[in-house]
Design an enzyme around this catalytic site. Structure first.
Site, short mmCIF file in Angstrom:
data_model
loop_
_atom_site.label_atom_id
_atom_site.label_comp_id
_atom_site.label_asym_id
_atom_site.label_seq_id
_atom_site.Cartn_x
_atom_site.Cartn_y
_atom_site.Cartn_z
N TYR A 298 0.83 -1.20 0.00
CA TYR A 298 0.00 0.00 0.00
C TYR A 298 0.86 1.25 0.00
O TYR A 298 2.09 1.19 0.01
CB TYR A 298 -1.00 -0.01 1.14
CG TYR A 298 -0.53 0.41 2.51
CD1 TYR A 298 -1.19 1.44 3.19
CD2 TYR A 298 0.52 -0.22 3.16
CE1 TYR A 298 -0.80 1.81 4.47
CE2 TYR A 298 0.90 0.14 4.43
CZ TYR A 298 0.25 1.16 5.08
OH TYR A 298 0.63 1.53 6.35
N ARG B 154 4.05 -2.98 19.67
CA ARG B 154 3.08 -3.10 20.76
C ARG B 154 3.73 -3.42 22.11
O ARG B 154 3.25 -2.94 23.15
CB ARG B 154 2.02 -4.14 20.39
CG ARG B 154 1.10 -3.66 19.27
CD ARG B 154 0.10 -4.73 18.87
NE ARG B 154 0.71 -5.81 18.14
CZ ARG B 154 0.11 -6.97 17.86
NH1 ARG B 154 -1.13 -7.18 18.28
NH2 ARG B 154 0.73 -7.91 17.19
N CYS C 93 -4.99 -1.33 20.73
CA CYS C 93 -4.26 -0.21 20.12
C CYS C 93 -4.74 0.06 18.69
O CYS C 93 -4.75 1.21 18.24
CB CYS C 93 -2.76 -0.47 20.13
SG CYS C 93 -2.27 -2.09 19.49
#
Length: 646
Positions: free
Chosen positions: A174, A323, A354
């Protein structure tokens, strides 16, 4: 000798020296200003991770074109007036001894330019944005050249701001560079065509040449790239290793090897517990075997022992932790012995709060660490200037977090728990979803090692609490489970509520309920070999979950063969089954050897009300499920907010 000699060893990326091998992954936070500049919240967030000992901090996607932001509140360095704010961020991180680099991106087909500024998104082909579905236009030769000019201008600002290097984003199929690399999105037929490795990589090589032309050879460039895209039509497993030597020749100083491709719920990028640990290590190792520059491995390397082994085995040179550093910013220095050492690390539980809070609140928060994103508004003093006598009623997650935080700043705390153990509803939650257990173990240990006086088997009646002469009472007694009445619910094979200590007898089990616990209990029963059906009277299953976690549970139920019905009504339980009416269907009987009525959790303020009446003039506060269902994230947030206000 440290048990983590490889993780804690100094390292080098190009001309940049790094104090250890722990890299903070680039993660979107949406903490930026409306202009896309680092805010005070941004600065505090990254400075805290630098203080905690991270070696290299990589700031999440930082755009080169402010007309094409990927997210609201995302950062950009595409304008001259952004430099001062970035410099403040750099200086705050450097003050704690860490290195810092931005991840430079052009959002390409996946930006919000059409929605926010009325401009047209550009990509390799006419493809829909993963976020909005709006199609991009195919970038022509002049438009590609203009974007390369934006890279040139942006990297000059990166260096002007004082960053130690930069990361170029070309991963996950992307944004501009990554979508050119992805065959499933790049349908071009020209020299940038997606059908050949040479075509896919060309625009990345051109971007590297443009950047090197501005910053020279002595400014470190890391390339973030998917080792394996894991989708039909995506790049095969060997593709990244094949192109890596060419990328080194073009000026890459290190590879940051991720995996998967983007979708709305970042399914292939940010992985749940089912994906297993270290899922990108093989691809990282393949790249390392063909180049002579450092390789950074990333992807559920939550266990420091595993991360150490990856480095010891020569599979990578650095490990990226995202994380885990949201959950515990002090993880690196705890591994080195600070603050009680490695046993005190608060581990990420892969709950993906999150990610869900990005959707729900447009800002990243952490379930187990209520200070993530709240460094400026949930501030605890080193020592309270007004120590108070605090009584906490209830030993679940909200009560334990309230007690340990209050004690940590000097309040005198007594914790009353009616049962013979601490944990509350989290005990059952950890039984049906083992990912919760590390947090249960951690917070129990934190309370045990604190100055909190714990009284188990202590009923919190008004007389008991009054005898303690509290200045503040915190009621954390949890919610009340309400089990619906159904005709036939008195039959012997019917269970009322959850009992995670015993599997129901019989092969076929029908679970009636909508909440998270019902879903996770179905998974546990199916793993135990039962044929399970879930009947959800509500329209939405597990409304406590965010969309990403819910989707993963749906996948898990599917793999385990659990049948799921939402929007149904349950009329009667018989000796052989459950009579129910499915959505848009007719009444029928579902065979069942055992039936579990899970029930719903509702707020229960009765203890608070009794204590308010008995203790006039004493501050009485509600936290956690006693005030409204909030799971771990609600429990910890309530506790931190309360203690910060005392």
């Amino acid at each position: 000798m440290t048990p983590f000699p490889h993780l804690l060893a100094p390292g080098r990326i190009g001309t940049m020296t790094v104090r250890n091998r722990i890299v903070m992954s680039p993660m979107e936070t949406m903490y930026g200003t409306a202009e896309g500049h680092p805010s005070e919240r941004t600065v505090a967030h990254f400075a805290r991770r630098a203080e905690g000992g991270a070696g290299l901090i990589t700031v999440g996607a930082t755009g080169i074109d402010p007309q094409h932001p990927e997210t609201p509140g995302g950062l950009q360095i595409g304008t001259a007036d952004s430099v001062a704010a970035h410099r403040r961020l750099v200086e705050a991180v450097h003050a704690h001894g860490a290195r810092i680099q931005p991840q430079i991106v052009h959002a390409g087909p996946d930006g919000l330019g059409p929605e926010m500024f009325g401009v047209t998104s550009l990509g390799p082909s006419v493809i829909g944005s993963y976020l909005t579905g709006r199609p991009s236009a195919e970038a022509g030769k002049e438009q590609i050249a203009a974007i390369l000019d934006q890279y040139r201008a942006a990297v000059v600002r990166v260096r002007e701001a004082g960053y130690d290097g930069l990361e170029l984003h070309a991963a996950h199929g992307y944004m501009f560079l990554g979508s050119f690399l992805a065959p499933q999105r790049n349908r071009r037929g020209d020299r940038y065509r997606g059908s050949s490795m040479e075509g896919r990589i060309r625009v990345v090589l051109e971007a590297l040449a443009a950047i090197r032309g501005e910053v020279g050879t002595d400014f470190p460039i890391t390339l973030r790239i998917s080792g394996y895209e894991r989708v039909a039509g995506g790049r095969p497993i060997h593709d990244t290793a094949s192109m890596a030597p060419l990328l080194v020749q073009a000026g890459v100083d290190a590879f940051h090897v991720s995996g998967g491709v983007i979708d709305r719920l970042v399914t292939g990028m940010v992985n749940g517990a089912d994906s297993g640990p270290g899922l990108n290590v093989g691809a990282a190792a393949a790249v390392r075997e063909v180049v002579d520059v450092p390789v950074i491995a990333v992807g559920r390397l939550h266990d420091p022992g595993l991360a150490e082994q990856v480095l010891a085995d020569g599979r990578a040179d650095f490990v990226a932790m995202g994380r885990p550093l949201l959950a515990d910013p002090d993880l690196p220095r705890k591994l080195a012995g600070w603050g009680g050492g490695p046993d005190r690390v608060r581990h990420c539980i892969s709950c993906e709060n999150c990610i869900d809070t990005l959707e729900e609140k447009l800002a990243t928060e952490c379930a187990v660490n209520p200070f993530t994103g709240h460094d400026l508004d949930r501030v605890l003093p080193m020592v309270s200037d007004r120590p108070r006598r605090v009584v906490v009623v209830g030993g679940g997650p909200a009560g334990m977090e309230s007690a340990r935080l209050a004690a940590s700043v000097g309040h005198r705390v007594t914790l009353l728990e009616a049962s013979p153990r601490l944990g509350g509803a989290l005990v059952d939650a950890a039984a049906v979803h083992t990912g919760n257990k590390p947090y249960l173990d951690w917070i129990r240990a934190e309370v045990a090692g604190s100055a909190v006086e714990v009284r188990l088997g202590a009923a919190a009646d008004p007389a008991t609490v009054t005898a303690l002469s509290p200045d503040v009472v915190v009621v954390a007694t949890g919610g009340r489970v309400v089990v619906p009445r159904v005709t036939g619910d008195d039959l012997p094979h019917v269970r009322h509520g959850l009992d995670t200590t015993a599997i129901p007898e019989g092969r076929r089990v029908v679970v009636v309920g909508a909440r998270m616990a019902a879903v996770e209990w179905c998974e546990s029963l199916a793993r135990a070999g039962k044929l399970v059906a879930l009947l959800c009277p509500g329209e939405e299953i597990a409304p406590e979950f965010g969309p990403k976690r819910r989707a993963e549970h749906m996948d898990r139920l599917d793999r385990l063969g659990v049948t799921v019905h939402a929007g149904c009504s349950v009329e009667e339980i018989t000796a052989t089954g459950v009579r129910h009416t499915p959505a848009n269907g007719t009444t029928r009987e579902l065979p069942a050897d055992a039936v579990v009525l899970v029930g719903e959790v509702v707020a229960d303020r009765s203890v608070r009300d009794a204590l308010v009446a008995a203790l006039p003039g004493v501050d009485v506060h509600l936290v956690g499920d006693a005030d409204g269902l909030g799971l771990i994230r609600g429990a910890t947030a309530d506790a931190a907010t309360l203690v910060a206000s005392l």
